[in-house]
Scaffold this active site. Structure first.
Site, PDB file in Angstrom:
ATOM      1  N   ASP A   1      -2.952   3.716  -3.005  1.00 16.54           N
ATOM      2  CA  ASP A   1      -3.669   4.512  -2.008  1.00 16.54           C
ATOM      3  C   ASP A   1      -3.501   6.001  -2.276  1.00 16.54           C
ATOM      4  O   ASP A   1      -4.089   6.835  -1.588  1.00 16.54           O
ATOM      5  CB  ASP A   1      -3.247   4.144  -0.588  1.00 16.54           C
ATOM      6  N   SER A   2      -2.745   6.335  -3.331  1.00 15.46           N
ATOM      7  CA  SER A   2      -2.708   7.714  -3.825  1.00 15.46           C
ATOM      8  C   SER A   2      -4.093   8.182  -4.241  1.00 15.46           C
ATOM      9  O   SER A   2      -4.320   9.382  -4.420  1.00 15.46           O
ATOM     10  CB  SER A   2      -1.747   7.831  -5.010  1.00 15.46           C
TER      11      SER A   2
ATOM     12  N   ASP B   1      -2.167  -1.360  -3.258  1.00 16.09           N
ATOM     13  CA  ASP B   1      -1.524  -0.952  -2.012  1.00 16.09           C
ATOM     14  C   ASP B   1      -2.227  -1.513  -0.793  1.00 16.09           C
ATOM     15  O   ASP B   1      -3.469  -1.490  -0.700  1.00 16.09           O
ATOM     16  CB  ASP B   1      -1.538   0.576  -1.891  1.00 16.09           C
TER      17      ASP B   1
ATOM     18  N   LYS C   1       1.437  -4.208  -2.697  1.00  9.56           N
ATOM     19  CA  LYS C   1       2.566  -3.326  -2.369  1.00  9.56           C
ATOM     20  C   LYS C   1       2.472  -2.912  -0.908  1.00  9.56           C
ATOM     21  O   LYS C   1       1.422  -2.448  -0.461  1.00  9.56           O
ATOM     22  CB  LYS C   1       2.591  -2.100  -3.275  1.00  9.56           C
TER      23      LYS C   1
ATOM     24  N   GLU D   1       4.416  -0.623   2.082  1.00  8.56           N
ATOM     25  CA  GLU D   1       5.426   0.364   2.440  1.00  8.56           C
ATOM     26  C   GLU D   1       6.258  -0.209   3.579  1.00  8.56           C
ATOM     27  O   GLU D   1       5.732  -0.512   4.651  1.00  8.56           O
ATOM     28  CB  GLU D   1       4.769   1.690   2.824  1.00  8.56           C
TER      29      GLU D   1
ATOM     30  N   GLU E   1      11.060   5.039  -4.108  1.00  6.86           N
ATOM     31  CA  GLU E   1      10.470   6.355  -4.339  1.00  6.86           C
ATOM     32  C   GLU E   1      11.327   7.442  -3.713  1.00  6.86           C
ATOM     33  O   GLU E   1      11.705   7.364  -2.535  1.00  6.86           O
ATOM     34  CB  GLU E   1       9.058   6.431  -3.759  1.00  6.86           C
TER      35      GLU E   1
END
Length: 263
Positions: free
Chosen positions: A44-45, A83, A111, A113, A180
């Protein structure tokens, strides 16, 4: 044949560092697929790198599926991770629906978070056939709660909590961890104690693998984060920069302790 989670597990067992980069379109995906890269993350970057936002929060599941499908079409060999976007984890049903959409679009792992409250969600995803990479430390979707893009786990209590969360998420079924912006000593400790592959970004050279945003690697980011390195500076092509990144990770020359990591 594509790399799979078994490929990553084998690399961990053999002590061969895992190489990961982001990609958001078919052209860059083809470049990475032809290089010595094990995993592509459709992150999602893209909200910051492609769309020009200040955070990843505006990215939707529709955006993620669109870019993931493009990357899938450009690849044959690499493993694909994607993500779960902001609020995709707001409840189990939403996570299952959005995780399923990512899997149908080509992802082999989703992925998420995570924090200590995500164990049941991870258990349900894994139990439904959706492989999970649990992302700990600096979680960009929580940037406003964290007060910015800041190193996590420096205080003793926070470090102990992160270690406990890593253990709980692995026990819940996470097949990979991503750390991270975590202090090097803490990242090393988690990586050595985990039974699943641990991928670092701004974490430790001793993690089982390393990931960067591709645009940081090829010098397209105006103000790259401290943990990044411009591999294009000494390369004569995009392919050369990607190959240099892969070689530096495999030889553990990158990340350099104290330069690309945090105390």
């Amino acid at each position: 044949m594509r790399n799979t989670i078994r490929t990553l597990e084998k690399h961990k067992q053999e002590g061969r560092p895992i190489t990961c980069l982001t990609a958001y379109d078919a052209s860059f995906a083809r470049l990475l697929d032809a290089s010595d890269i094990d995993v592509i993350l459709v992150g999602d970057s893209l909200g910051m790198v492609v769309q020009g936002h200040e955070t990843t929060l505006p990215v939707t599941i529709e955006h993620m599926v669109y870019h993931l499908e493009a990357v899938f079409r450009g690849t044959r060999r690499v493993m694909l991770m994607a993500d779960l976007p902001f609020l995709g984890d707001r409840d189990v049903l939403t996570a299952l629906e959005q995780g399923g959409a990512l899997m149908r679009a080509g992802a082999q792992m989703v992925k998420v978070e995570c924090n200590g409250g995500h164990t049941e969600l991870v258990r349900r995803l894994a139990g439904s056939g959706i492989p999970v990479c649990a992302h700990l430390g600096l979680t960009p979707q929580a940037v406003h709660r964290l007060g910015g893009f800041r190193v996590q786990g420096r205080e003793a209590a926070a470090a102990e909590r992160m270690q406990a969360e890593a253990r709980a998420l692995e026990a819940a079924g996470a097949q990979c961890l991503l750390l991270e912006s975590v202090p090097e000593v803490l990242a090393t400790r988690i990586s050595h104690s985990a039974g699943v592959p641990v991928i670092g970004i701004g974490a430790s050279p001793d993690c089982d693998g390393q990931i960067l945003v591709l645009q940081d690697v090829i010098g397209l980011t105006p103000k790259p984060p401290r943990f990044a390195r411009d591999f294009m500076a000494d390369a004569d092509s995009l392919a050369g920069a990607v190959a240099a990144f892969a070689e530096a990770v495999r030889s553990r020359a990158f990340p350099e302790s104290g330069v690309h990591t945090f105390g």
